[in-house]
Write an enzyme that holds these catalytic residues in place. Structure first.
Site, PDB file in Angstrom:
ATOM      1  N   CYS A 138       0.834  -1.203   0.000  1.00  0.00           N
ATOM      2  CA  CYS A 138       0.000   0.000   0.000  1.00  0.00           C
ATOM      3  C   CYS A 138       0.869   1.254   0.000  1.00  0.00           C
ATOM      4  O   CYS A 138       1.370   1.666   1.054  1.00  0.00           O
ATOM      5  CB  CYS A 138      -0.937  -0.011   1.205  1.00  0.00           C
ATOM      6  SG  CYS A 138      -2.051   1.406   1.248  1.00  0.00           S
ATOM      7  N   CYS A 141      -0.619   4.138   2.056  1.00  0.00           N
ATOM      8  CA  CYS A 141      -0.503   3.954   3.511  1.00  0.00           C
ATOM      9  C   CYS A 141       0.932   4.180   3.970  1.00  0.00           C
ATOM     10  O   CYS A 141       1.176   4.794   5.002  1.00  0.00           O
ATOM     11  CB  CYS A 141      -0.895   2.542   3.922  1.00  0.00           C
ATOM     12  SG  CYS A 141      -2.417   1.944   3.195  1.00  0.00           S
ATOM     13  N   ASP A 142       1.890   3.644   3.238  1.00  0.00           N
ATOM     14  CA  ASP A 142       3.252   3.541   3.771  1.00  0.00           C
ATOM     15  C   ASP A 142       4.287   4.417   3.064  1.00  0.00           C
ATOM     16  O   ASP A 142       5.404   4.570   3.559  1.00  0.00           O
ATOM     17  CB  ASP A 142       3.724   2.077   3.668  1.00  0.00           C
ATOM     18  CG  ASP A 142       2.830   1.146   4.481  1.00  0.00           C
ATOM     19  OD1 ASP A 142       2.337   1.595   5.531  1.00  0.00           O
ATOM     20  OD2 ASP A 142       2.621  -0.004   4.066  1.00  0.00           O
TER      21      ASP A 142
HETATM   22  P1  FAD Z   1     -10.403  -5.310   7.013  1.00  0.00           P
HETATM   23  O1  FAD Z   1      -9.550  -4.435   7.826  1.00  0.00           O
HETATM   24  O2  FAD Z   1      -9.799  -6.074   5.895  1.00  0.00           O
HETATM   25  O3  FAD Z   1     -11.110  -6.333   8.002  1.00  0.00           O
HETATM   26  C1  FAD Z   1     -11.887  -7.380   7.503  1.00  0.00           C
HETATM   27  C2  FAD Z   1     -12.209  -8.314   8.633  1.00  0.00           C
HETATM   28  O4  FAD Z   1     -13.116  -9.318   8.165  1.00  0.00           O
HETATM   29  C3  FAD Z   1     -11.021  -9.063   9.206  1.00  0.00           C
HETATM   30  O5  FAD Z   1     -11.084  -8.953  10.583  1.00  0.00           O
HETATM   31  C4  FAD Z   1     -11.252 -10.515   8.810  1.00  0.00           C
HETATM   32  O6  FAD Z   1     -10.797 -11.413   9.788  1.00  0.00           O
HETATM   33  C5  FAD Z   1     -12.766 -10.556   8.741  1.00  0.00           C
HETATM   34  N1  FAD Z   1     -13.300 -11.628   7.898  1.00  0.00           N
HETATM   35  C6  FAD Z   1     -12.992 -11.939   6.624  1.00  0.00           C
HETATM   36  N2  FAD Z   1     -13.710 -13.027   6.213  1.00  0.00           N
HETATM   37  C7  FAD Z   1     -14.483 -13.366   7.282  1.00  0.00           C
HETATM   38  C8  FAD Z   1     -15.439 -14.406   7.509  1.00  0.00           C
HETATM   39  N3  FAD Z   1     -15.763 -15.302   6.568  1.00  0.00           N
HETATM   40  N4  FAD Z   1     -16.036 -14.479   8.719  1.00  0.00           N
HETATM   41  C9  FAD Z   1     -15.742 -13.576   9.696  1.00  0.00           C
HETATM   42  N5  FAD Z   1     -14.854 -12.565   9.532  1.00  0.00           N
HETATM   43  C10 FAD Z   1     -14.230 -12.486   8.341  1.00  0.00           C
HETATM   44  N6  FAD Z   1      -5.223   2.329   5.743  1.00  0.00           N
HETATM   45  C11 FAD Z   1      -5.073   3.550   6.266  1.00  0.00           C
HETATM   46  O7  FAD Z   1      -6.017   4.334   6.279  1.00  0.00           O
HETATM   47  N7  FAD Z   1      -3.870   3.937   6.827  1.00  0.00           N
HETATM   48  C12 FAD Z   1      -2.793   3.111   6.884  1.00  0.00           C
HETATM   49  O8  FAD Z   1      -1.727   3.493   7.372  1.00  0.00           O
HETATM   50  C13 FAD Z   1      -2.941   1.793   6.345  1.00  0.00           C
HETATM   51  N8  FAD Z   1      -1.917   0.926   6.373  1.00  0.00           N
HETATM   52  C14 FAD Z   1      -2.095  -0.327   5.878  1.00  0.00           C
HETATM   53  C15 FAD Z   1      -1.036  -1.227   5.944  1.00  0.00           C
HETATM   54  C16 FAD Z   1      -1.183  -2.493   5.485  1.00  0.00           C
HETATM   55  C17 FAD Z   1      -0.039  -3.465   5.574  1.00  0.00           C
HETATM   56  C18 FAD Z   1      -2.423  -2.901   4.889  1.00  0.00           C
HETATM   57  C19 FAD Z   1      -2.594  -4.316   4.366  1.00  0.00           C
HETATM   58  C20 FAD Z   1      -3.475  -2.007   4.791  1.00  0.00           C
HETATM   59  C21 FAD Z   1      -3.317  -0.716   5.288  1.00  0.00           C
HETATM   60  N9  FAD Z   1      -4.346   0.202   5.210  1.00  0.00           N
HETATM   61  C22 FAD Z   1      -4.199   1.448   5.763  1.00  0.00           C
HETATM   62  C23 FAD Z   1      -5.633  -0.125   4.584  1.00  0.00           C
HETATM   63  C24 FAD Z   1      -6.658  -0.461   5.678  1.00  0.00           C
HETATM   64  O9  FAD Z   1      -6.095  -1.419   6.543  1.00  0.00           O
HETATM   65  C25 FAD Z   1      -7.940  -0.993   5.066  1.00  0.00           C
HETATM   66  O10 FAD Z   1      -8.456  -0.055   4.154  1.00  0.00           O
HETATM   67  C26 FAD Z   1      -8.985  -1.243   6.151  1.00  0.00           C
HETATM   68  O11 FAD Z   1      -8.484  -2.106   7.148  1.00  0.00           O
HETATM   69  C27 FAD Z   1     -10.251  -1.839   5.557  1.00  0.00           C
HETATM   70  O12 FAD Z   1     -11.119  -2.072   6.600  1.00  0.00           O
HETATM   71  P2  FAD Z   1     -12.301  -3.112   6.483  1.00  0.00           P
HETATM   72  O13 FAD Z   1     -13.046  -2.998   7.766  1.00  0.00           O
HETATM   73  O14 FAD Z   1     -13.040  -2.944   5.237  1.00  0.00           O
HETATM   74  O15 FAD Z   1     -11.636  -4.556   6.361  1.00  0.00           O
END
Ligand code: FAD
Length: 316
Positions: A138, A141-142
């Site tokens: 990302c 992000c980084d």
């Molecule tokens: P996610 O954070 O992906 O969470 C999804 C959840 O669903 C997880 O807990 C998973 O376990 C759960 N899940 C999946 N399938 C199932 C299932 N079948 N049953 C039950 N649970 C399930 N964004 C920023 O704004 N700033 C940053 O500095 C930043 N740094 C990042 C660094 C890294 C390495 C990465 C990979 C991403 C980064 N991001 C950052 C992006 C950010 O993390 C994502 O945009 C954000 O987390 C998305 O949130 P979400 O709630 O949609 O899903």
């Protein structure tokens, strides 16, 4: 079987934010946090400093931030289940949700299962090696991290995302190299031209990353020229995978409509999916922004949409 007005699937910024709003509206939501599907807390559990989430001017680590989200969701009465949802039957009402050890009937559902950044199995890039020590997926992000400032950075990919990330990184790196295995980019013509004309971007054609090396952080990469079949070593501070994301939707078993990019379809400007009473928030429905704050924002929208839908349709 137990019954809930609202089940939330996923525990990233979108899922926990939806839970805060739904719990405060007395919906007593069930939240499936995931376990094998990914760590409870979502993608930010795999990162160190988060410097762009508003409210934390000095930054905060991803795991610390997500523990705060979790605590806030629990404070208002969300019931947390640290397990995966294996399947949902959308053909019956209430919807039938099967977790790995619990089952529940839900009047409405919010899907917030996120998306997984694709990575390649290359020595030196894995967890416990240089992942998050110079290797990331990302740029937004980084990219601004001090270790990347005025250093040579490498983007892996050949599509629009790779070009976008490379252009973004030109603000920080000394030179940005796009490593591409073919001799033409997959990116749209306009994006490809932008990359090729940019003075700080160079495309390394017919090349694949073979290995990443360093000490505490990335210092060097090994690059294979797939035409000449030679390997060269190059100084490097950062390696950015830009080969796409996969929304985590396998457990839905094709029951909901997807958009053109394979993400969950939502009616524009809302979180309504193709199934009445089912809402989607966060990265699972967002191929464009994919940030913690946008995921949290859409989690709030999903909770408000679900609450209003339930009020109208007699779920409570
Ligand atoms: P996610 O954070 O992906 O969470 C999804 C959840 O669903 C997880 O807990 C998973 O376990 C759960 N899940 C999946 N399938 C199932 C299932 N079948 N049953 C039950 N649970 C399930 N964004 C920023 O704004 N700033 C940053 O500095 C930043 N740094 C990042 C660094 C890294 C390495 C990465 C990979 C991403 C980064 N991001 C950052 C992006 C950010 O993390 C994502 O945009 C954000 O987390 C998305 O949130 P979400 O709630 O949609 O899903």
């Amino acid at each position: 079987m137990q019954r809930t007005k609202l089940a939330i699937i996923g525990s990233g910024p979108a899922g926990y934010t939806a839970a805060v709003y739904a719990a405060r509206a007395n919906l007593e939501p069930w939240l499936y946090e995931g376990f094998y599907a990914g760590p409870a807390g979502g993608q930010l559990m795999t990162t160190t400093e988060v410097e762009n989430y508003p409210g934390f001017p000095k930054g905060i680590t991803g795991p610390e931030l997500m523990l705060l989200f979790r605590e806030q969701a629990q404070r208002f009465g969300t019931k947390l289940f640290t397990e995966d949802v294996a399947s949902v039957d959308f053909s019956k009402r209430p919807f039938d949700i099967k977790g790995s050890s619990t089952s529940v009937l839900a009047d409405a559902i919010i899907i917030a299962t996120g998306a997984t950044a694709k990575r390649l199995e290359i020595p030196g890039t894995r967890d416990g090696e240089f992942w998050q020590k110079g290797v990331t997926a990302c740029a937004i992000c980084d990219g601004a991290a001090p270790i990347f400032r005025n250093q040579p950075l490498y983007v892996i990919g050949g599509g629009d995302t790779a070009v976008e990330e490379a252009i973004f990184l030109t603000r920080f790196g000394s030179k940005i190299y796009i490593i591409h295995r073919r001799d033409t980019l997959r990116a749209s013509k306009i994006m490809a031209e932008r990359a090729m004309k940019h003075p700080k971007i160079e495309i390394l054609w017919n090349s694949v990353l073979e290995k990443v090396e360093g000490d505490t952080i990335v210092r060097k990469i090994h690059l294979r020229d797939v035409v000449k079949n030679t390997v060269s070593q190059r100084e490097a501070a950062g390696v950015f995978f830009a080969i796409g994301h996969t929304p985590n939707i396998g457990f839905l078993n094709h029951q909901l409509q997807l958009d053109q990019k394979g993400y969950l379809f939502v009616r524009p400007g809302t979180t309504y999916t193709s199934c009445e009473g089912v809402f989607a928030a966060g990265d699972v429905q967002d191929s464009i922004y994919r940030q913690a704050v946008t995921a949290a924002g859409s989690g709030c929208m999903a909770a408000l949409d679900a609450e209003r839908w339930l009020a109208e349709h007699g779920g409570y």
